[in-house]
Design a protein around this motif. Structure first.
Motif, PDB file in Angstrom:
ATOM      1  N   THR A  48       0.841  -1.192   0.000  1.00  0.00           N
ATOM      2  CA  THR A  48       0.000   0.000   0.000  1.00  0.00           C
ATOM      3  C   THR A  48       0.880   1.247   0.000  1.00  0.00           C
ATOM      4  OG1 THR A  48      -0.129   0.337   2.394  1.00  0.00           O
ATOM      5  CG2 THR A  48      -1.652  -1.274   1.446  1.00  0.00           C
ATOM      6  N   LEU A  49       0.243   2.398  -0.069  1.00  0.00           N
ATOM      7  CA  LEU A  49       0.983   3.656  -0.004  1.00  0.00           C
ATOM      8  C   LEU A  49       1.682   3.822   1.338  1.00  0.00           C
ATOM      9  CD1 LEU A  49      -1.702   5.941  -1.675  1.00  0.00           C
ATOM     10  CD2 LEU A  49       0.323   4.935  -2.744  1.00  0.00           C
ATOM     11  N   GLU A  50       1.179   3.134   2.383  1.00  0.00           N
ATOM     12  CA  GLU A  50       1.771   3.223   3.722  1.00  0.00           C
ATOM     13  C   GLU A  50       2.716   2.068   4.023  1.00  0.00           C
ATOM     14  OE1 GLU A  50      -1.760   3.408   3.389  1.00  0.00           O
ATOM     15  OE2 GLU A  50      -1.615   5.573   3.248  1.00  0.00           O
ATOM     16  N   GLY A  51       2.967   1.193   3.062  1.00  0.00           N
ATOM     17  CA  GLY A  51       3.812   0.021   3.285  1.00  0.00           C
ATOM     18  C   GLY A  51       2.997  -1.258   3.143  1.00  0.00           C
ATOM     19  N   ASN A  52       3.611  -2.393   3.432  1.00  0.00           N
ATOM     20  CA  ASN A  52       2.922  -3.671   3.309  1.00  0.00           C
ATOM     21  C   ASN A  52       1.893  -3.858   4.413  1.00  0.00           C
ATOM     22  OD1 ASN A  52       4.439  -4.351   1.081  1.00  0.00           O
ATOM     23  ND2 ASN A  52       5.923  -5.541   2.227  1.00  0.00           N
ATOM     24  N   MET A  53       0.699  -4.304   4.018  1.00  0.00           N
ATOM     25  CA  MET A  53      -0.376  -4.576   4.969  1.00  0.00           C
ATOM     26  C   MET A  53      -0.904  -5.984   4.712  1.00  0.00           C
ATOM     27  SD  MET A  53      -2.346  -0.911   5.015  1.00  0.00           S
ATOM     28  CE  MET A  53      -3.195  -1.195   6.549  1.00  0.00           C
ATOM     29  N   THR A  54      -1.342  -6.657   5.766  1.00  0.00           N
ATOM     30  CA  THR A  54      -1.817  -8.026   5.664  1.00  0.00           C
ATOM     31  C   THR A  54      -3.336  -8.074   5.696  1.00  0.00           C
ATOM     32  OG1 THR A  54       0.165  -8.836   6.793  1.00  0.00           O
ATOM     33  CG2 THR A  54      -1.733 -10.316   6.737  1.00  0.00           C
ATOM     34  N   ALA A  55      -3.916  -8.772   4.721  1.00  0.00           N
ATOM     35  CA  ALA A  55      -5.353  -9.032   4.698  1.00  0.00           C
ATOM     36  C   ALA A  55      -5.570 -10.485   5.118  1.00  0.00           C
ATOM     37  CB  ALA A  55      -5.925  -8.799   3.303  1.00  0.00           C
ATOM     38  N   ARG A  56      -6.470 -10.663   6.079  1.00  0.00           N
ATOM     39  CA  ARG A  56      -6.794 -11.998   6.568  1.00  0.00           C
ATOM     40  C   ARG A  56      -8.224 -12.329   6.181  1.00  0.00           C
ATOM     41  NH1 ARG A  56      -2.626 -13.128   9.742  1.00  0.00           N
ATOM     42  NH2 ARG A  56      -1.455 -11.419  10.651  1.00  0.00           N
ATOM     43  N   LEU A  57      -8.588 -13.594   6.283  1.00  0.00           N
ATOM     44  CA  LEU A  57      -9.962 -13.997   5.982  1.00  0.00           C
ATOM     45  C   LEU A  57     -10.929 -13.153   6.807  1.00  0.00           C
ATOM     46  CD1 LEU A  57      -9.722 -17.896   5.797  1.00  0.00           C
ATOM     47  CD2 LEU A  57      -9.650 -16.239   3.932  1.00  0.00           C
ATOM     48  N   GLY A  58     -11.974 -12.651   6.182  1.00  0.00           N
ATOM     49  CA  GLY A  58     -12.951 -11.802   6.855  1.00  0.00           C
ATOM     50  C   GLY A  58     -12.690 -10.316   6.670  1.00  0.00           C
ATOM     51  N   ASP A  59     -11.466  -9.955   6.279  1.00  0.00           N
ATOM     52  CA  ASP A  59     -11.145  -8.552   6.006  1.00  0.00           C
ATOM     53  C   ASP A  59     -11.719  -8.161   4.641  1.00  0.00           C
ATOM     54  OD1 ASP A  59      -9.697  -8.522   8.353  1.00  0.00           O
ATOM     55  OD2 ASP A  59      -7.733  -8.491   7.376  1.00  0.00           O
ATOM     56  N   TRP A  60     -11.853  -6.878   4.434  1.00  0.00           N
ATOM     57  CA  TRP A  60     -12.292  -6.334   3.155  1.00  0.00           C
ATOM     58  C   TRP A  60     -11.077  -5.804   2.426  1.00  0.00           C
ATOM     59  CZ3 TRP A  60     -17.347  -6.216   1.338  1.00  0.00           C
ATOM     60  CH2 TRP A  60     -18.318  -6.659   2.248  1.00  0.00           C
ATOM     61  N   ILE A  61     -11.055  -5.960   1.098  1.00  0.00           N
ATOM     62  CA  ILE A  61     -10.032  -5.356   0.256  1.00  0.00           C
ATOM     63  C   ILE A  61     -10.723  -4.187  -0.449  1.00  0.00           C
ATOM     64  CG2 ILE A  61      -8.352  -5.693  -1.581  1.00  0.00           C
ATOM     65  CD1 ILE A  61      -7.966  -7.561   0.861  1.00  0.00           C
ATOM     66  N   ILE A  62     -10.230  -2.984  -0.203  1.00  0.00           N
ATOM     67  CA  ILE A  62     -10.847  -1.767  -0.727  1.00  0.00           C
ATOM     68  C   ILE A  62      -9.969  -1.195  -1.827  1.00  0.00           C
ATOM     69  CG2 ILE A  62     -11.467   0.617  -0.168  1.00  0.00           C
ATOM     70  CD1 ILE A  62     -12.078  -0.355   2.671  1.00  0.00           C
ATOM     71  N   LYS A  63     -10.623  -0.771  -2.894  1.00  0.00           N
ATOM     72  CA  LYS A  63      -9.926  -0.039  -3.954  1.00  0.00           C
ATOM     73  C   LYS A  63     -10.132   1.435  -3.672  1.00  0.00           C
ATOM     74  CE  LYS A  63      -9.527   0.264  -8.961  1.00  0.00           C
ATOM     75  NZ  LYS A  63     -10.059  -0.254 -10.249  1.00  0.00           N
ATOM     76  N   GLY A  64      -9.049   2.147  -3.419  1.00  0.00           N
ATOM     77  CA  GLY A  64      -9.121   3.558  -3.052  1.00  0.00           C
ATOM     78  C   GLY A  64      -9.402   4.467  -4.239  1.00  0.00           C
ATOM     79  N   VAL A  65      -9.532   5.735  -3.953  1.00  0.00           N
ATOM     80  CA  VAL A  65      -9.910   6.722  -4.965  1.00  0.00           C
ATOM     81  C   VAL A  65      -8.841   6.918  -6.034  1.00  0.00           C
ATOM     82  CG1 VAL A  65     -11.504   7.943  -3.431  1.00  0.00           C
ATOM     83  CG2 VAL A  65      -9.117   8.648  -3.532  1.00  0.00           C
ATOM     84  N   LYS A  66      -7.615   6.515  -5.766  1.00  0.00           N
ATOM     85  CA  LYS A  66      -6.537   6.628  -6.755  1.00  0.00           C
ATOM     86  C   LYS A  66      -6.179   5.271  -7.360  1.00  0.00           C
ATOM     87  CE  LYS A  66      -4.509  10.797  -4.881  1.00  0.00           C
ATOM     88  NZ  LYS A  66      -3.291  11.459  -4.440  1.00  0.00           N
ATOM     89  N   GLY A  67      -7.048   4.259  -7.160  1.00  0.00           N
ATOM     90  CA  GLY A  67      -6.811   2.940  -7.721  1.00  0.00           C
ATOM     91  C   GLY A  67      -5.952   2.036  -6.860  1.00  0.00           C
ATOM     92  N   GLU A  68      -5.544   2.522  -5.709  1.00  0.00           N
ATOM     93  CA  GLU A  68      -4.727   1.723  -4.799  1.00  0.00           C
ATOM     94  C   GLU A  68      -5.614   0.743  -4.023  1.00  0.00           C
ATOM     95  OE1 GLU A  68      -6.155   5.077  -2.157  1.00  0.00           O
ATOM     96  OE2 GLU A  68      -5.806   4.746  -4.276  1.00  0.00           O
ATOM     97  N   PHE A  69      -5.030  -0.338  -3.533  1.00  0.00           N
ATOM     98  CA  PHE A  69      -5.767  -1.323  -2.742  1.00  0.00           C
ATOM     99  C   PHE A  69      -5.221  -1.343  -1.319  1.00  0.00           C
ATOM    100  CE2 PHE A  69      -6.272  -2.771  -7.070  1.00  0.00           C
ATOM    101  CZ  PHE A  69      -7.613  -3.138  -7.102  1.00  0.00           C
ATOM    102  N   TYR A  70      -6.103  -1.624  -0.381  1.00  0.00           N
ATOM    103  CA  TYR A  70      -5.676  -1.796   1.000  1.00  0.00           C
ATOM    104  C   TYR A  70      -6.709  -2.612   1.754  1.00  0.00           C
ATOM    105  CZ  TYR A  70      -8.734   2.258   1.658  1.00  0.00           C
ATOM    106  OH  TYR A  70      -9.808   3.128   1.641  1.00  0.00           O
ATOM    107  N   PRO A  71      -6.270  -3.354   2.799  1.00  0.00           N
ATOM    108  CA  PRO A  71      -7.204  -4.159   3.580  1.00  0.00           C
ATOM    109  C   PRO A  71      -7.867  -3.327   4.668  1.00  0.00           C
ATOM    110  CG  PRO A  71      -4.976  -4.592   4.305  1.00  0.00           C
ATOM    111  CD  PRO A  71      -4.880  -3.609   3.162  1.00  0.00           C
ATOM    112  N   CYS A  72      -9.046  -3.776   5.082  1.00  0.00           N
ATOM    113  CA  CYS A  72      -9.792  -3.108   6.145  1.00  0.00           C
ATOM    114  C   CYS A  72     -10.485  -4.177   6.986  1.00  0.00           C
ATOM    115  CB  CYS A  72     -10.832  -2.166   5.522  1.00  0.00           C
ATOM    116  SG  CYS A  72     -11.793  -1.205   6.712  1.00  0.00           S
TER     117      CYS A  72
END
Length: 85
Positions: A48-72
């Motif tokens: 991500t823009l903030e560094g590596n982030m881990t997505a686990r089962l049950g998390d959401w993968i969001i596509k941000g306004v600039k096309g970037e992805f990050y887990p939530c």
């Protein structure tokens, strides 16, 4: 301090499940890697823009306004977003 409200922005998201983990990984258009955690559960490492982030089962993968992805985390996602109708 002043108070600010988040602008209403429509995002794309998918919840990571055991059933869709391979499809989600293949659809991500960013630097990501599939792996397993210490308990042998599937995870996705997303650059991500903030560094590596881990997505686990049950998390959401969001596509941000600039096309970037990050887990939530699910609880944060549900408190922040509602499905567009």
């Amino acid at each position: 301090m002043k108070k600010y409200r988040k602008l209403p922005v429509v995002i794309e998201a998918v919840r990571l499940t055991d059933e869709n983990k391979d499809r989600v990984f293949n659809e991500l258009t960013c630097n990501s890697a599939a792996g397993r955690d210490d308990n042998d559960n599937p995870i996705l490492i997303i650059q991500t823009l903030e560094g590596n982030m881990t997505a686990r089962l049950g998390d959401w993968i969001i596509k941000g306004v600039k096309g970037e992805f990050y887990p939530c985390k699910n609880d944060v996602f549900l408190a922040t977003y509602e499905e567009e109708k």
